[in-house]
Design a protein around this motif. Structure first.
Motif, PDB file in Angstrom:
ATOM      1  N   ARG A  42       5.618  -1.087  -4.826  1.00 41.32           N
ATOM      2  CA  ARG A  42       4.285  -1.396  -5.350  1.00 41.32           C
ATOM      3  C   ARG A  42       4.348  -2.472  -6.430  1.00 41.32           C
ATOM      4  O   ARG A  42       3.460  -3.322  -6.523  1.00 41.32           O
ATOM      5  CB  ARG A  42       3.609  -0.119  -5.853  1.00 41.32           C
ATOM      6  N   TYR A  47       0.015  -6.058  -3.861  1.00 43.87           N
ATOM      7  CA  TYR A  47      -1.187  -5.979  -3.035  1.00 43.87           C
ATOM      8  C   TYR A  47      -0.831  -5.353  -1.696  1.00 43.87           C
ATOM      9  O   TYR A  47       0.303  -5.447  -1.244  1.00 43.87           O
ATOM     10  CB  TYR A  47      -1.763  -7.381  -2.771  1.00 43.87           C
ATOM     11  N   CYS A  48      -1.818  -4.794  -1.034  1.00 44.19           N
ATOM     12  CA  CYS A  48      -1.626  -4.303   0.332  1.00 44.19           C
ATOM     13  C   CYS A  48      -1.239  -5.493   1.202  1.00 44.19           C
ATOM     14  O   CYS A  48      -1.929  -6.517   1.205  1.00 44.19           O
ATOM     15  CB  CYS A  48      -2.910  -3.655   0.857  1.00 44.19           C
ATOM     16  N   THR A  53      -5.756  -5.921  -0.887  1.00 39.72           N
ATOM     17  CA  THR A  53      -6.331  -5.206  -2.025  1.00 39.72           C
ATOM     18  C   THR A  53      -5.218  -4.712  -2.966  1.00 39.72           C
ATOM     19  O   THR A  53      -4.153  -4.291  -2.506  1.00 39.72           O
ATOM     20  CB  THR A  53      -7.207  -4.018  -1.579  1.00 39.72           C
ATOM     21  N   PRO A  54      -5.477  -4.736  -4.279  1.00 37.43           N
ATOM     22  CA  PRO A  54      -4.512  -4.157  -5.219  1.00 37.43           C
ATOM     23  C   PRO A  54      -4.814  -2.687  -5.530  1.00 37.43           C
ATOM     24  O   PRO A  54      -4.120  -2.064  -6.330  1.00 37.43           O
ATOM     25  CB  PRO A  54      -4.704  -5.026  -6.464  1.00 37.43           C
ATOM     26  N   GLU A  55      -5.825  -2.132  -4.886  1.00 41.75           N
ATOM     27  CA  GLU A  55      -6.282  -0.771  -5.182  1.00 41.75           C
ATOM     28  C   GLU A  55      -5.561   0.285  -4.331  1.00 41.75           C
ATOM     29  O   GLU A  55      -5.302   0.064  -3.158  1.00 41.75           O
ATOM     30  CB  GLU A  55      -7.790  -0.658  -4.934  1.00 41.75           C
ATOM     31  N   ASN A  56      -5.302   1.435  -4.933  1.00 35.93           N
ATOM     32  CA  ASN A  56      -4.762   2.612  -4.239  1.00 35.93           C
ATOM     33  C   ASN A  56      -3.516   2.297  -3.392  1.00 35.93           C
ATOM     34  O   ASN A  56      -3.429   2.688  -2.232  1.00 35.93           O
ATOM     35  CB  ASN A  56      -5.822   3.253  -3.350  1.00 35.93           C
ATOM     36  N   CYS A  81      -2.444  -0.269   1.108  1.00 35.63           N
ATOM     37  CA  CYS A  81      -3.498   0.551   0.520  1.00 35.63           C
ATOM     38  C   CYS A  81      -3.493   1.885   1.268  1.00 35.63           C
ATOM     39  O   CYS A  81      -2.954   1.988   2.370  1.00 35.63           O
ATOM     40  CB  CYS A  81      -4.860  -0.140   0.627  1.00 35.63           C
TER      41      CYS A  81
END
Length: 145
Positions: A42, A47-48, A53-56, A81
């Motif tokens: 991570r 990023y995914c 996305t950088p989220e979750n 993600c």
């Protein structure tokens, strides 16, 4: 005249206790390795790899974690993600295609061969791998600063 098995029962119990302790130590090391590899991936990817996305973010494995031969191989692990990681567990075509497009068919085939080749890790192997991962994580974090 029958020999007493009392000594045998004690040594059997000691062996069972030792096996249990080793199994527990092994389980702990596997969990620690899973955690540090996820952190490395991570941090490395940020990023995914599929949607950006950088989220979750989670640690997605091209080939399943069930094979220890590739479970902690950083060439098999990439940030995804949560939704892409979950989707990939049911339909891995898009993830496989991403990997092949990025790294090529030959590297994908080599990784698959590695995944298929059984590998046993001793506790010492796991400890050494963990130490190398700690060093790599520290180096990676310093380079990101």
């Amino acid at each position: 005249m029958k020999k007493s098995r009392k000594g045998s029962n004690k040594s059997s119990a000691k062996r069972a206790s030792r096996r249990k302790k080793l199994a527990s130590k092994r389980k702990t090391l596997v969990k620690k390795l899973d955690t540090i590899v996820s952190q490395i991936v991570r941090t490395r990817d940020e990023y995914c790899v599929q949607c950006g996305t950088p989220e979750n973010l989670t640690c997605g494995h091209i080939f399943s974690r069930r094979s220890y031969s590739t479970r902690w191989d950083l060439n098999n692990c990439f940030a995804q993600c949560w939704s892409h990681n979950f989707q990939h567990s049911y339909d891995n075509y898009d993830y496989y295609k991403w990997y092949q497009d990025k790294f090529g068919e030959d590297r994908f085939t080599e990784l698959r061969k590695q995944f298929k080749a059984p590998r046993r890790f001793t506790i010492i192997d796991l400890e050494e791998l963990y130490e190398r991962m700690v060093e790599f994580k520290d180096l990676l974090e310093r380079s990101k600063q």
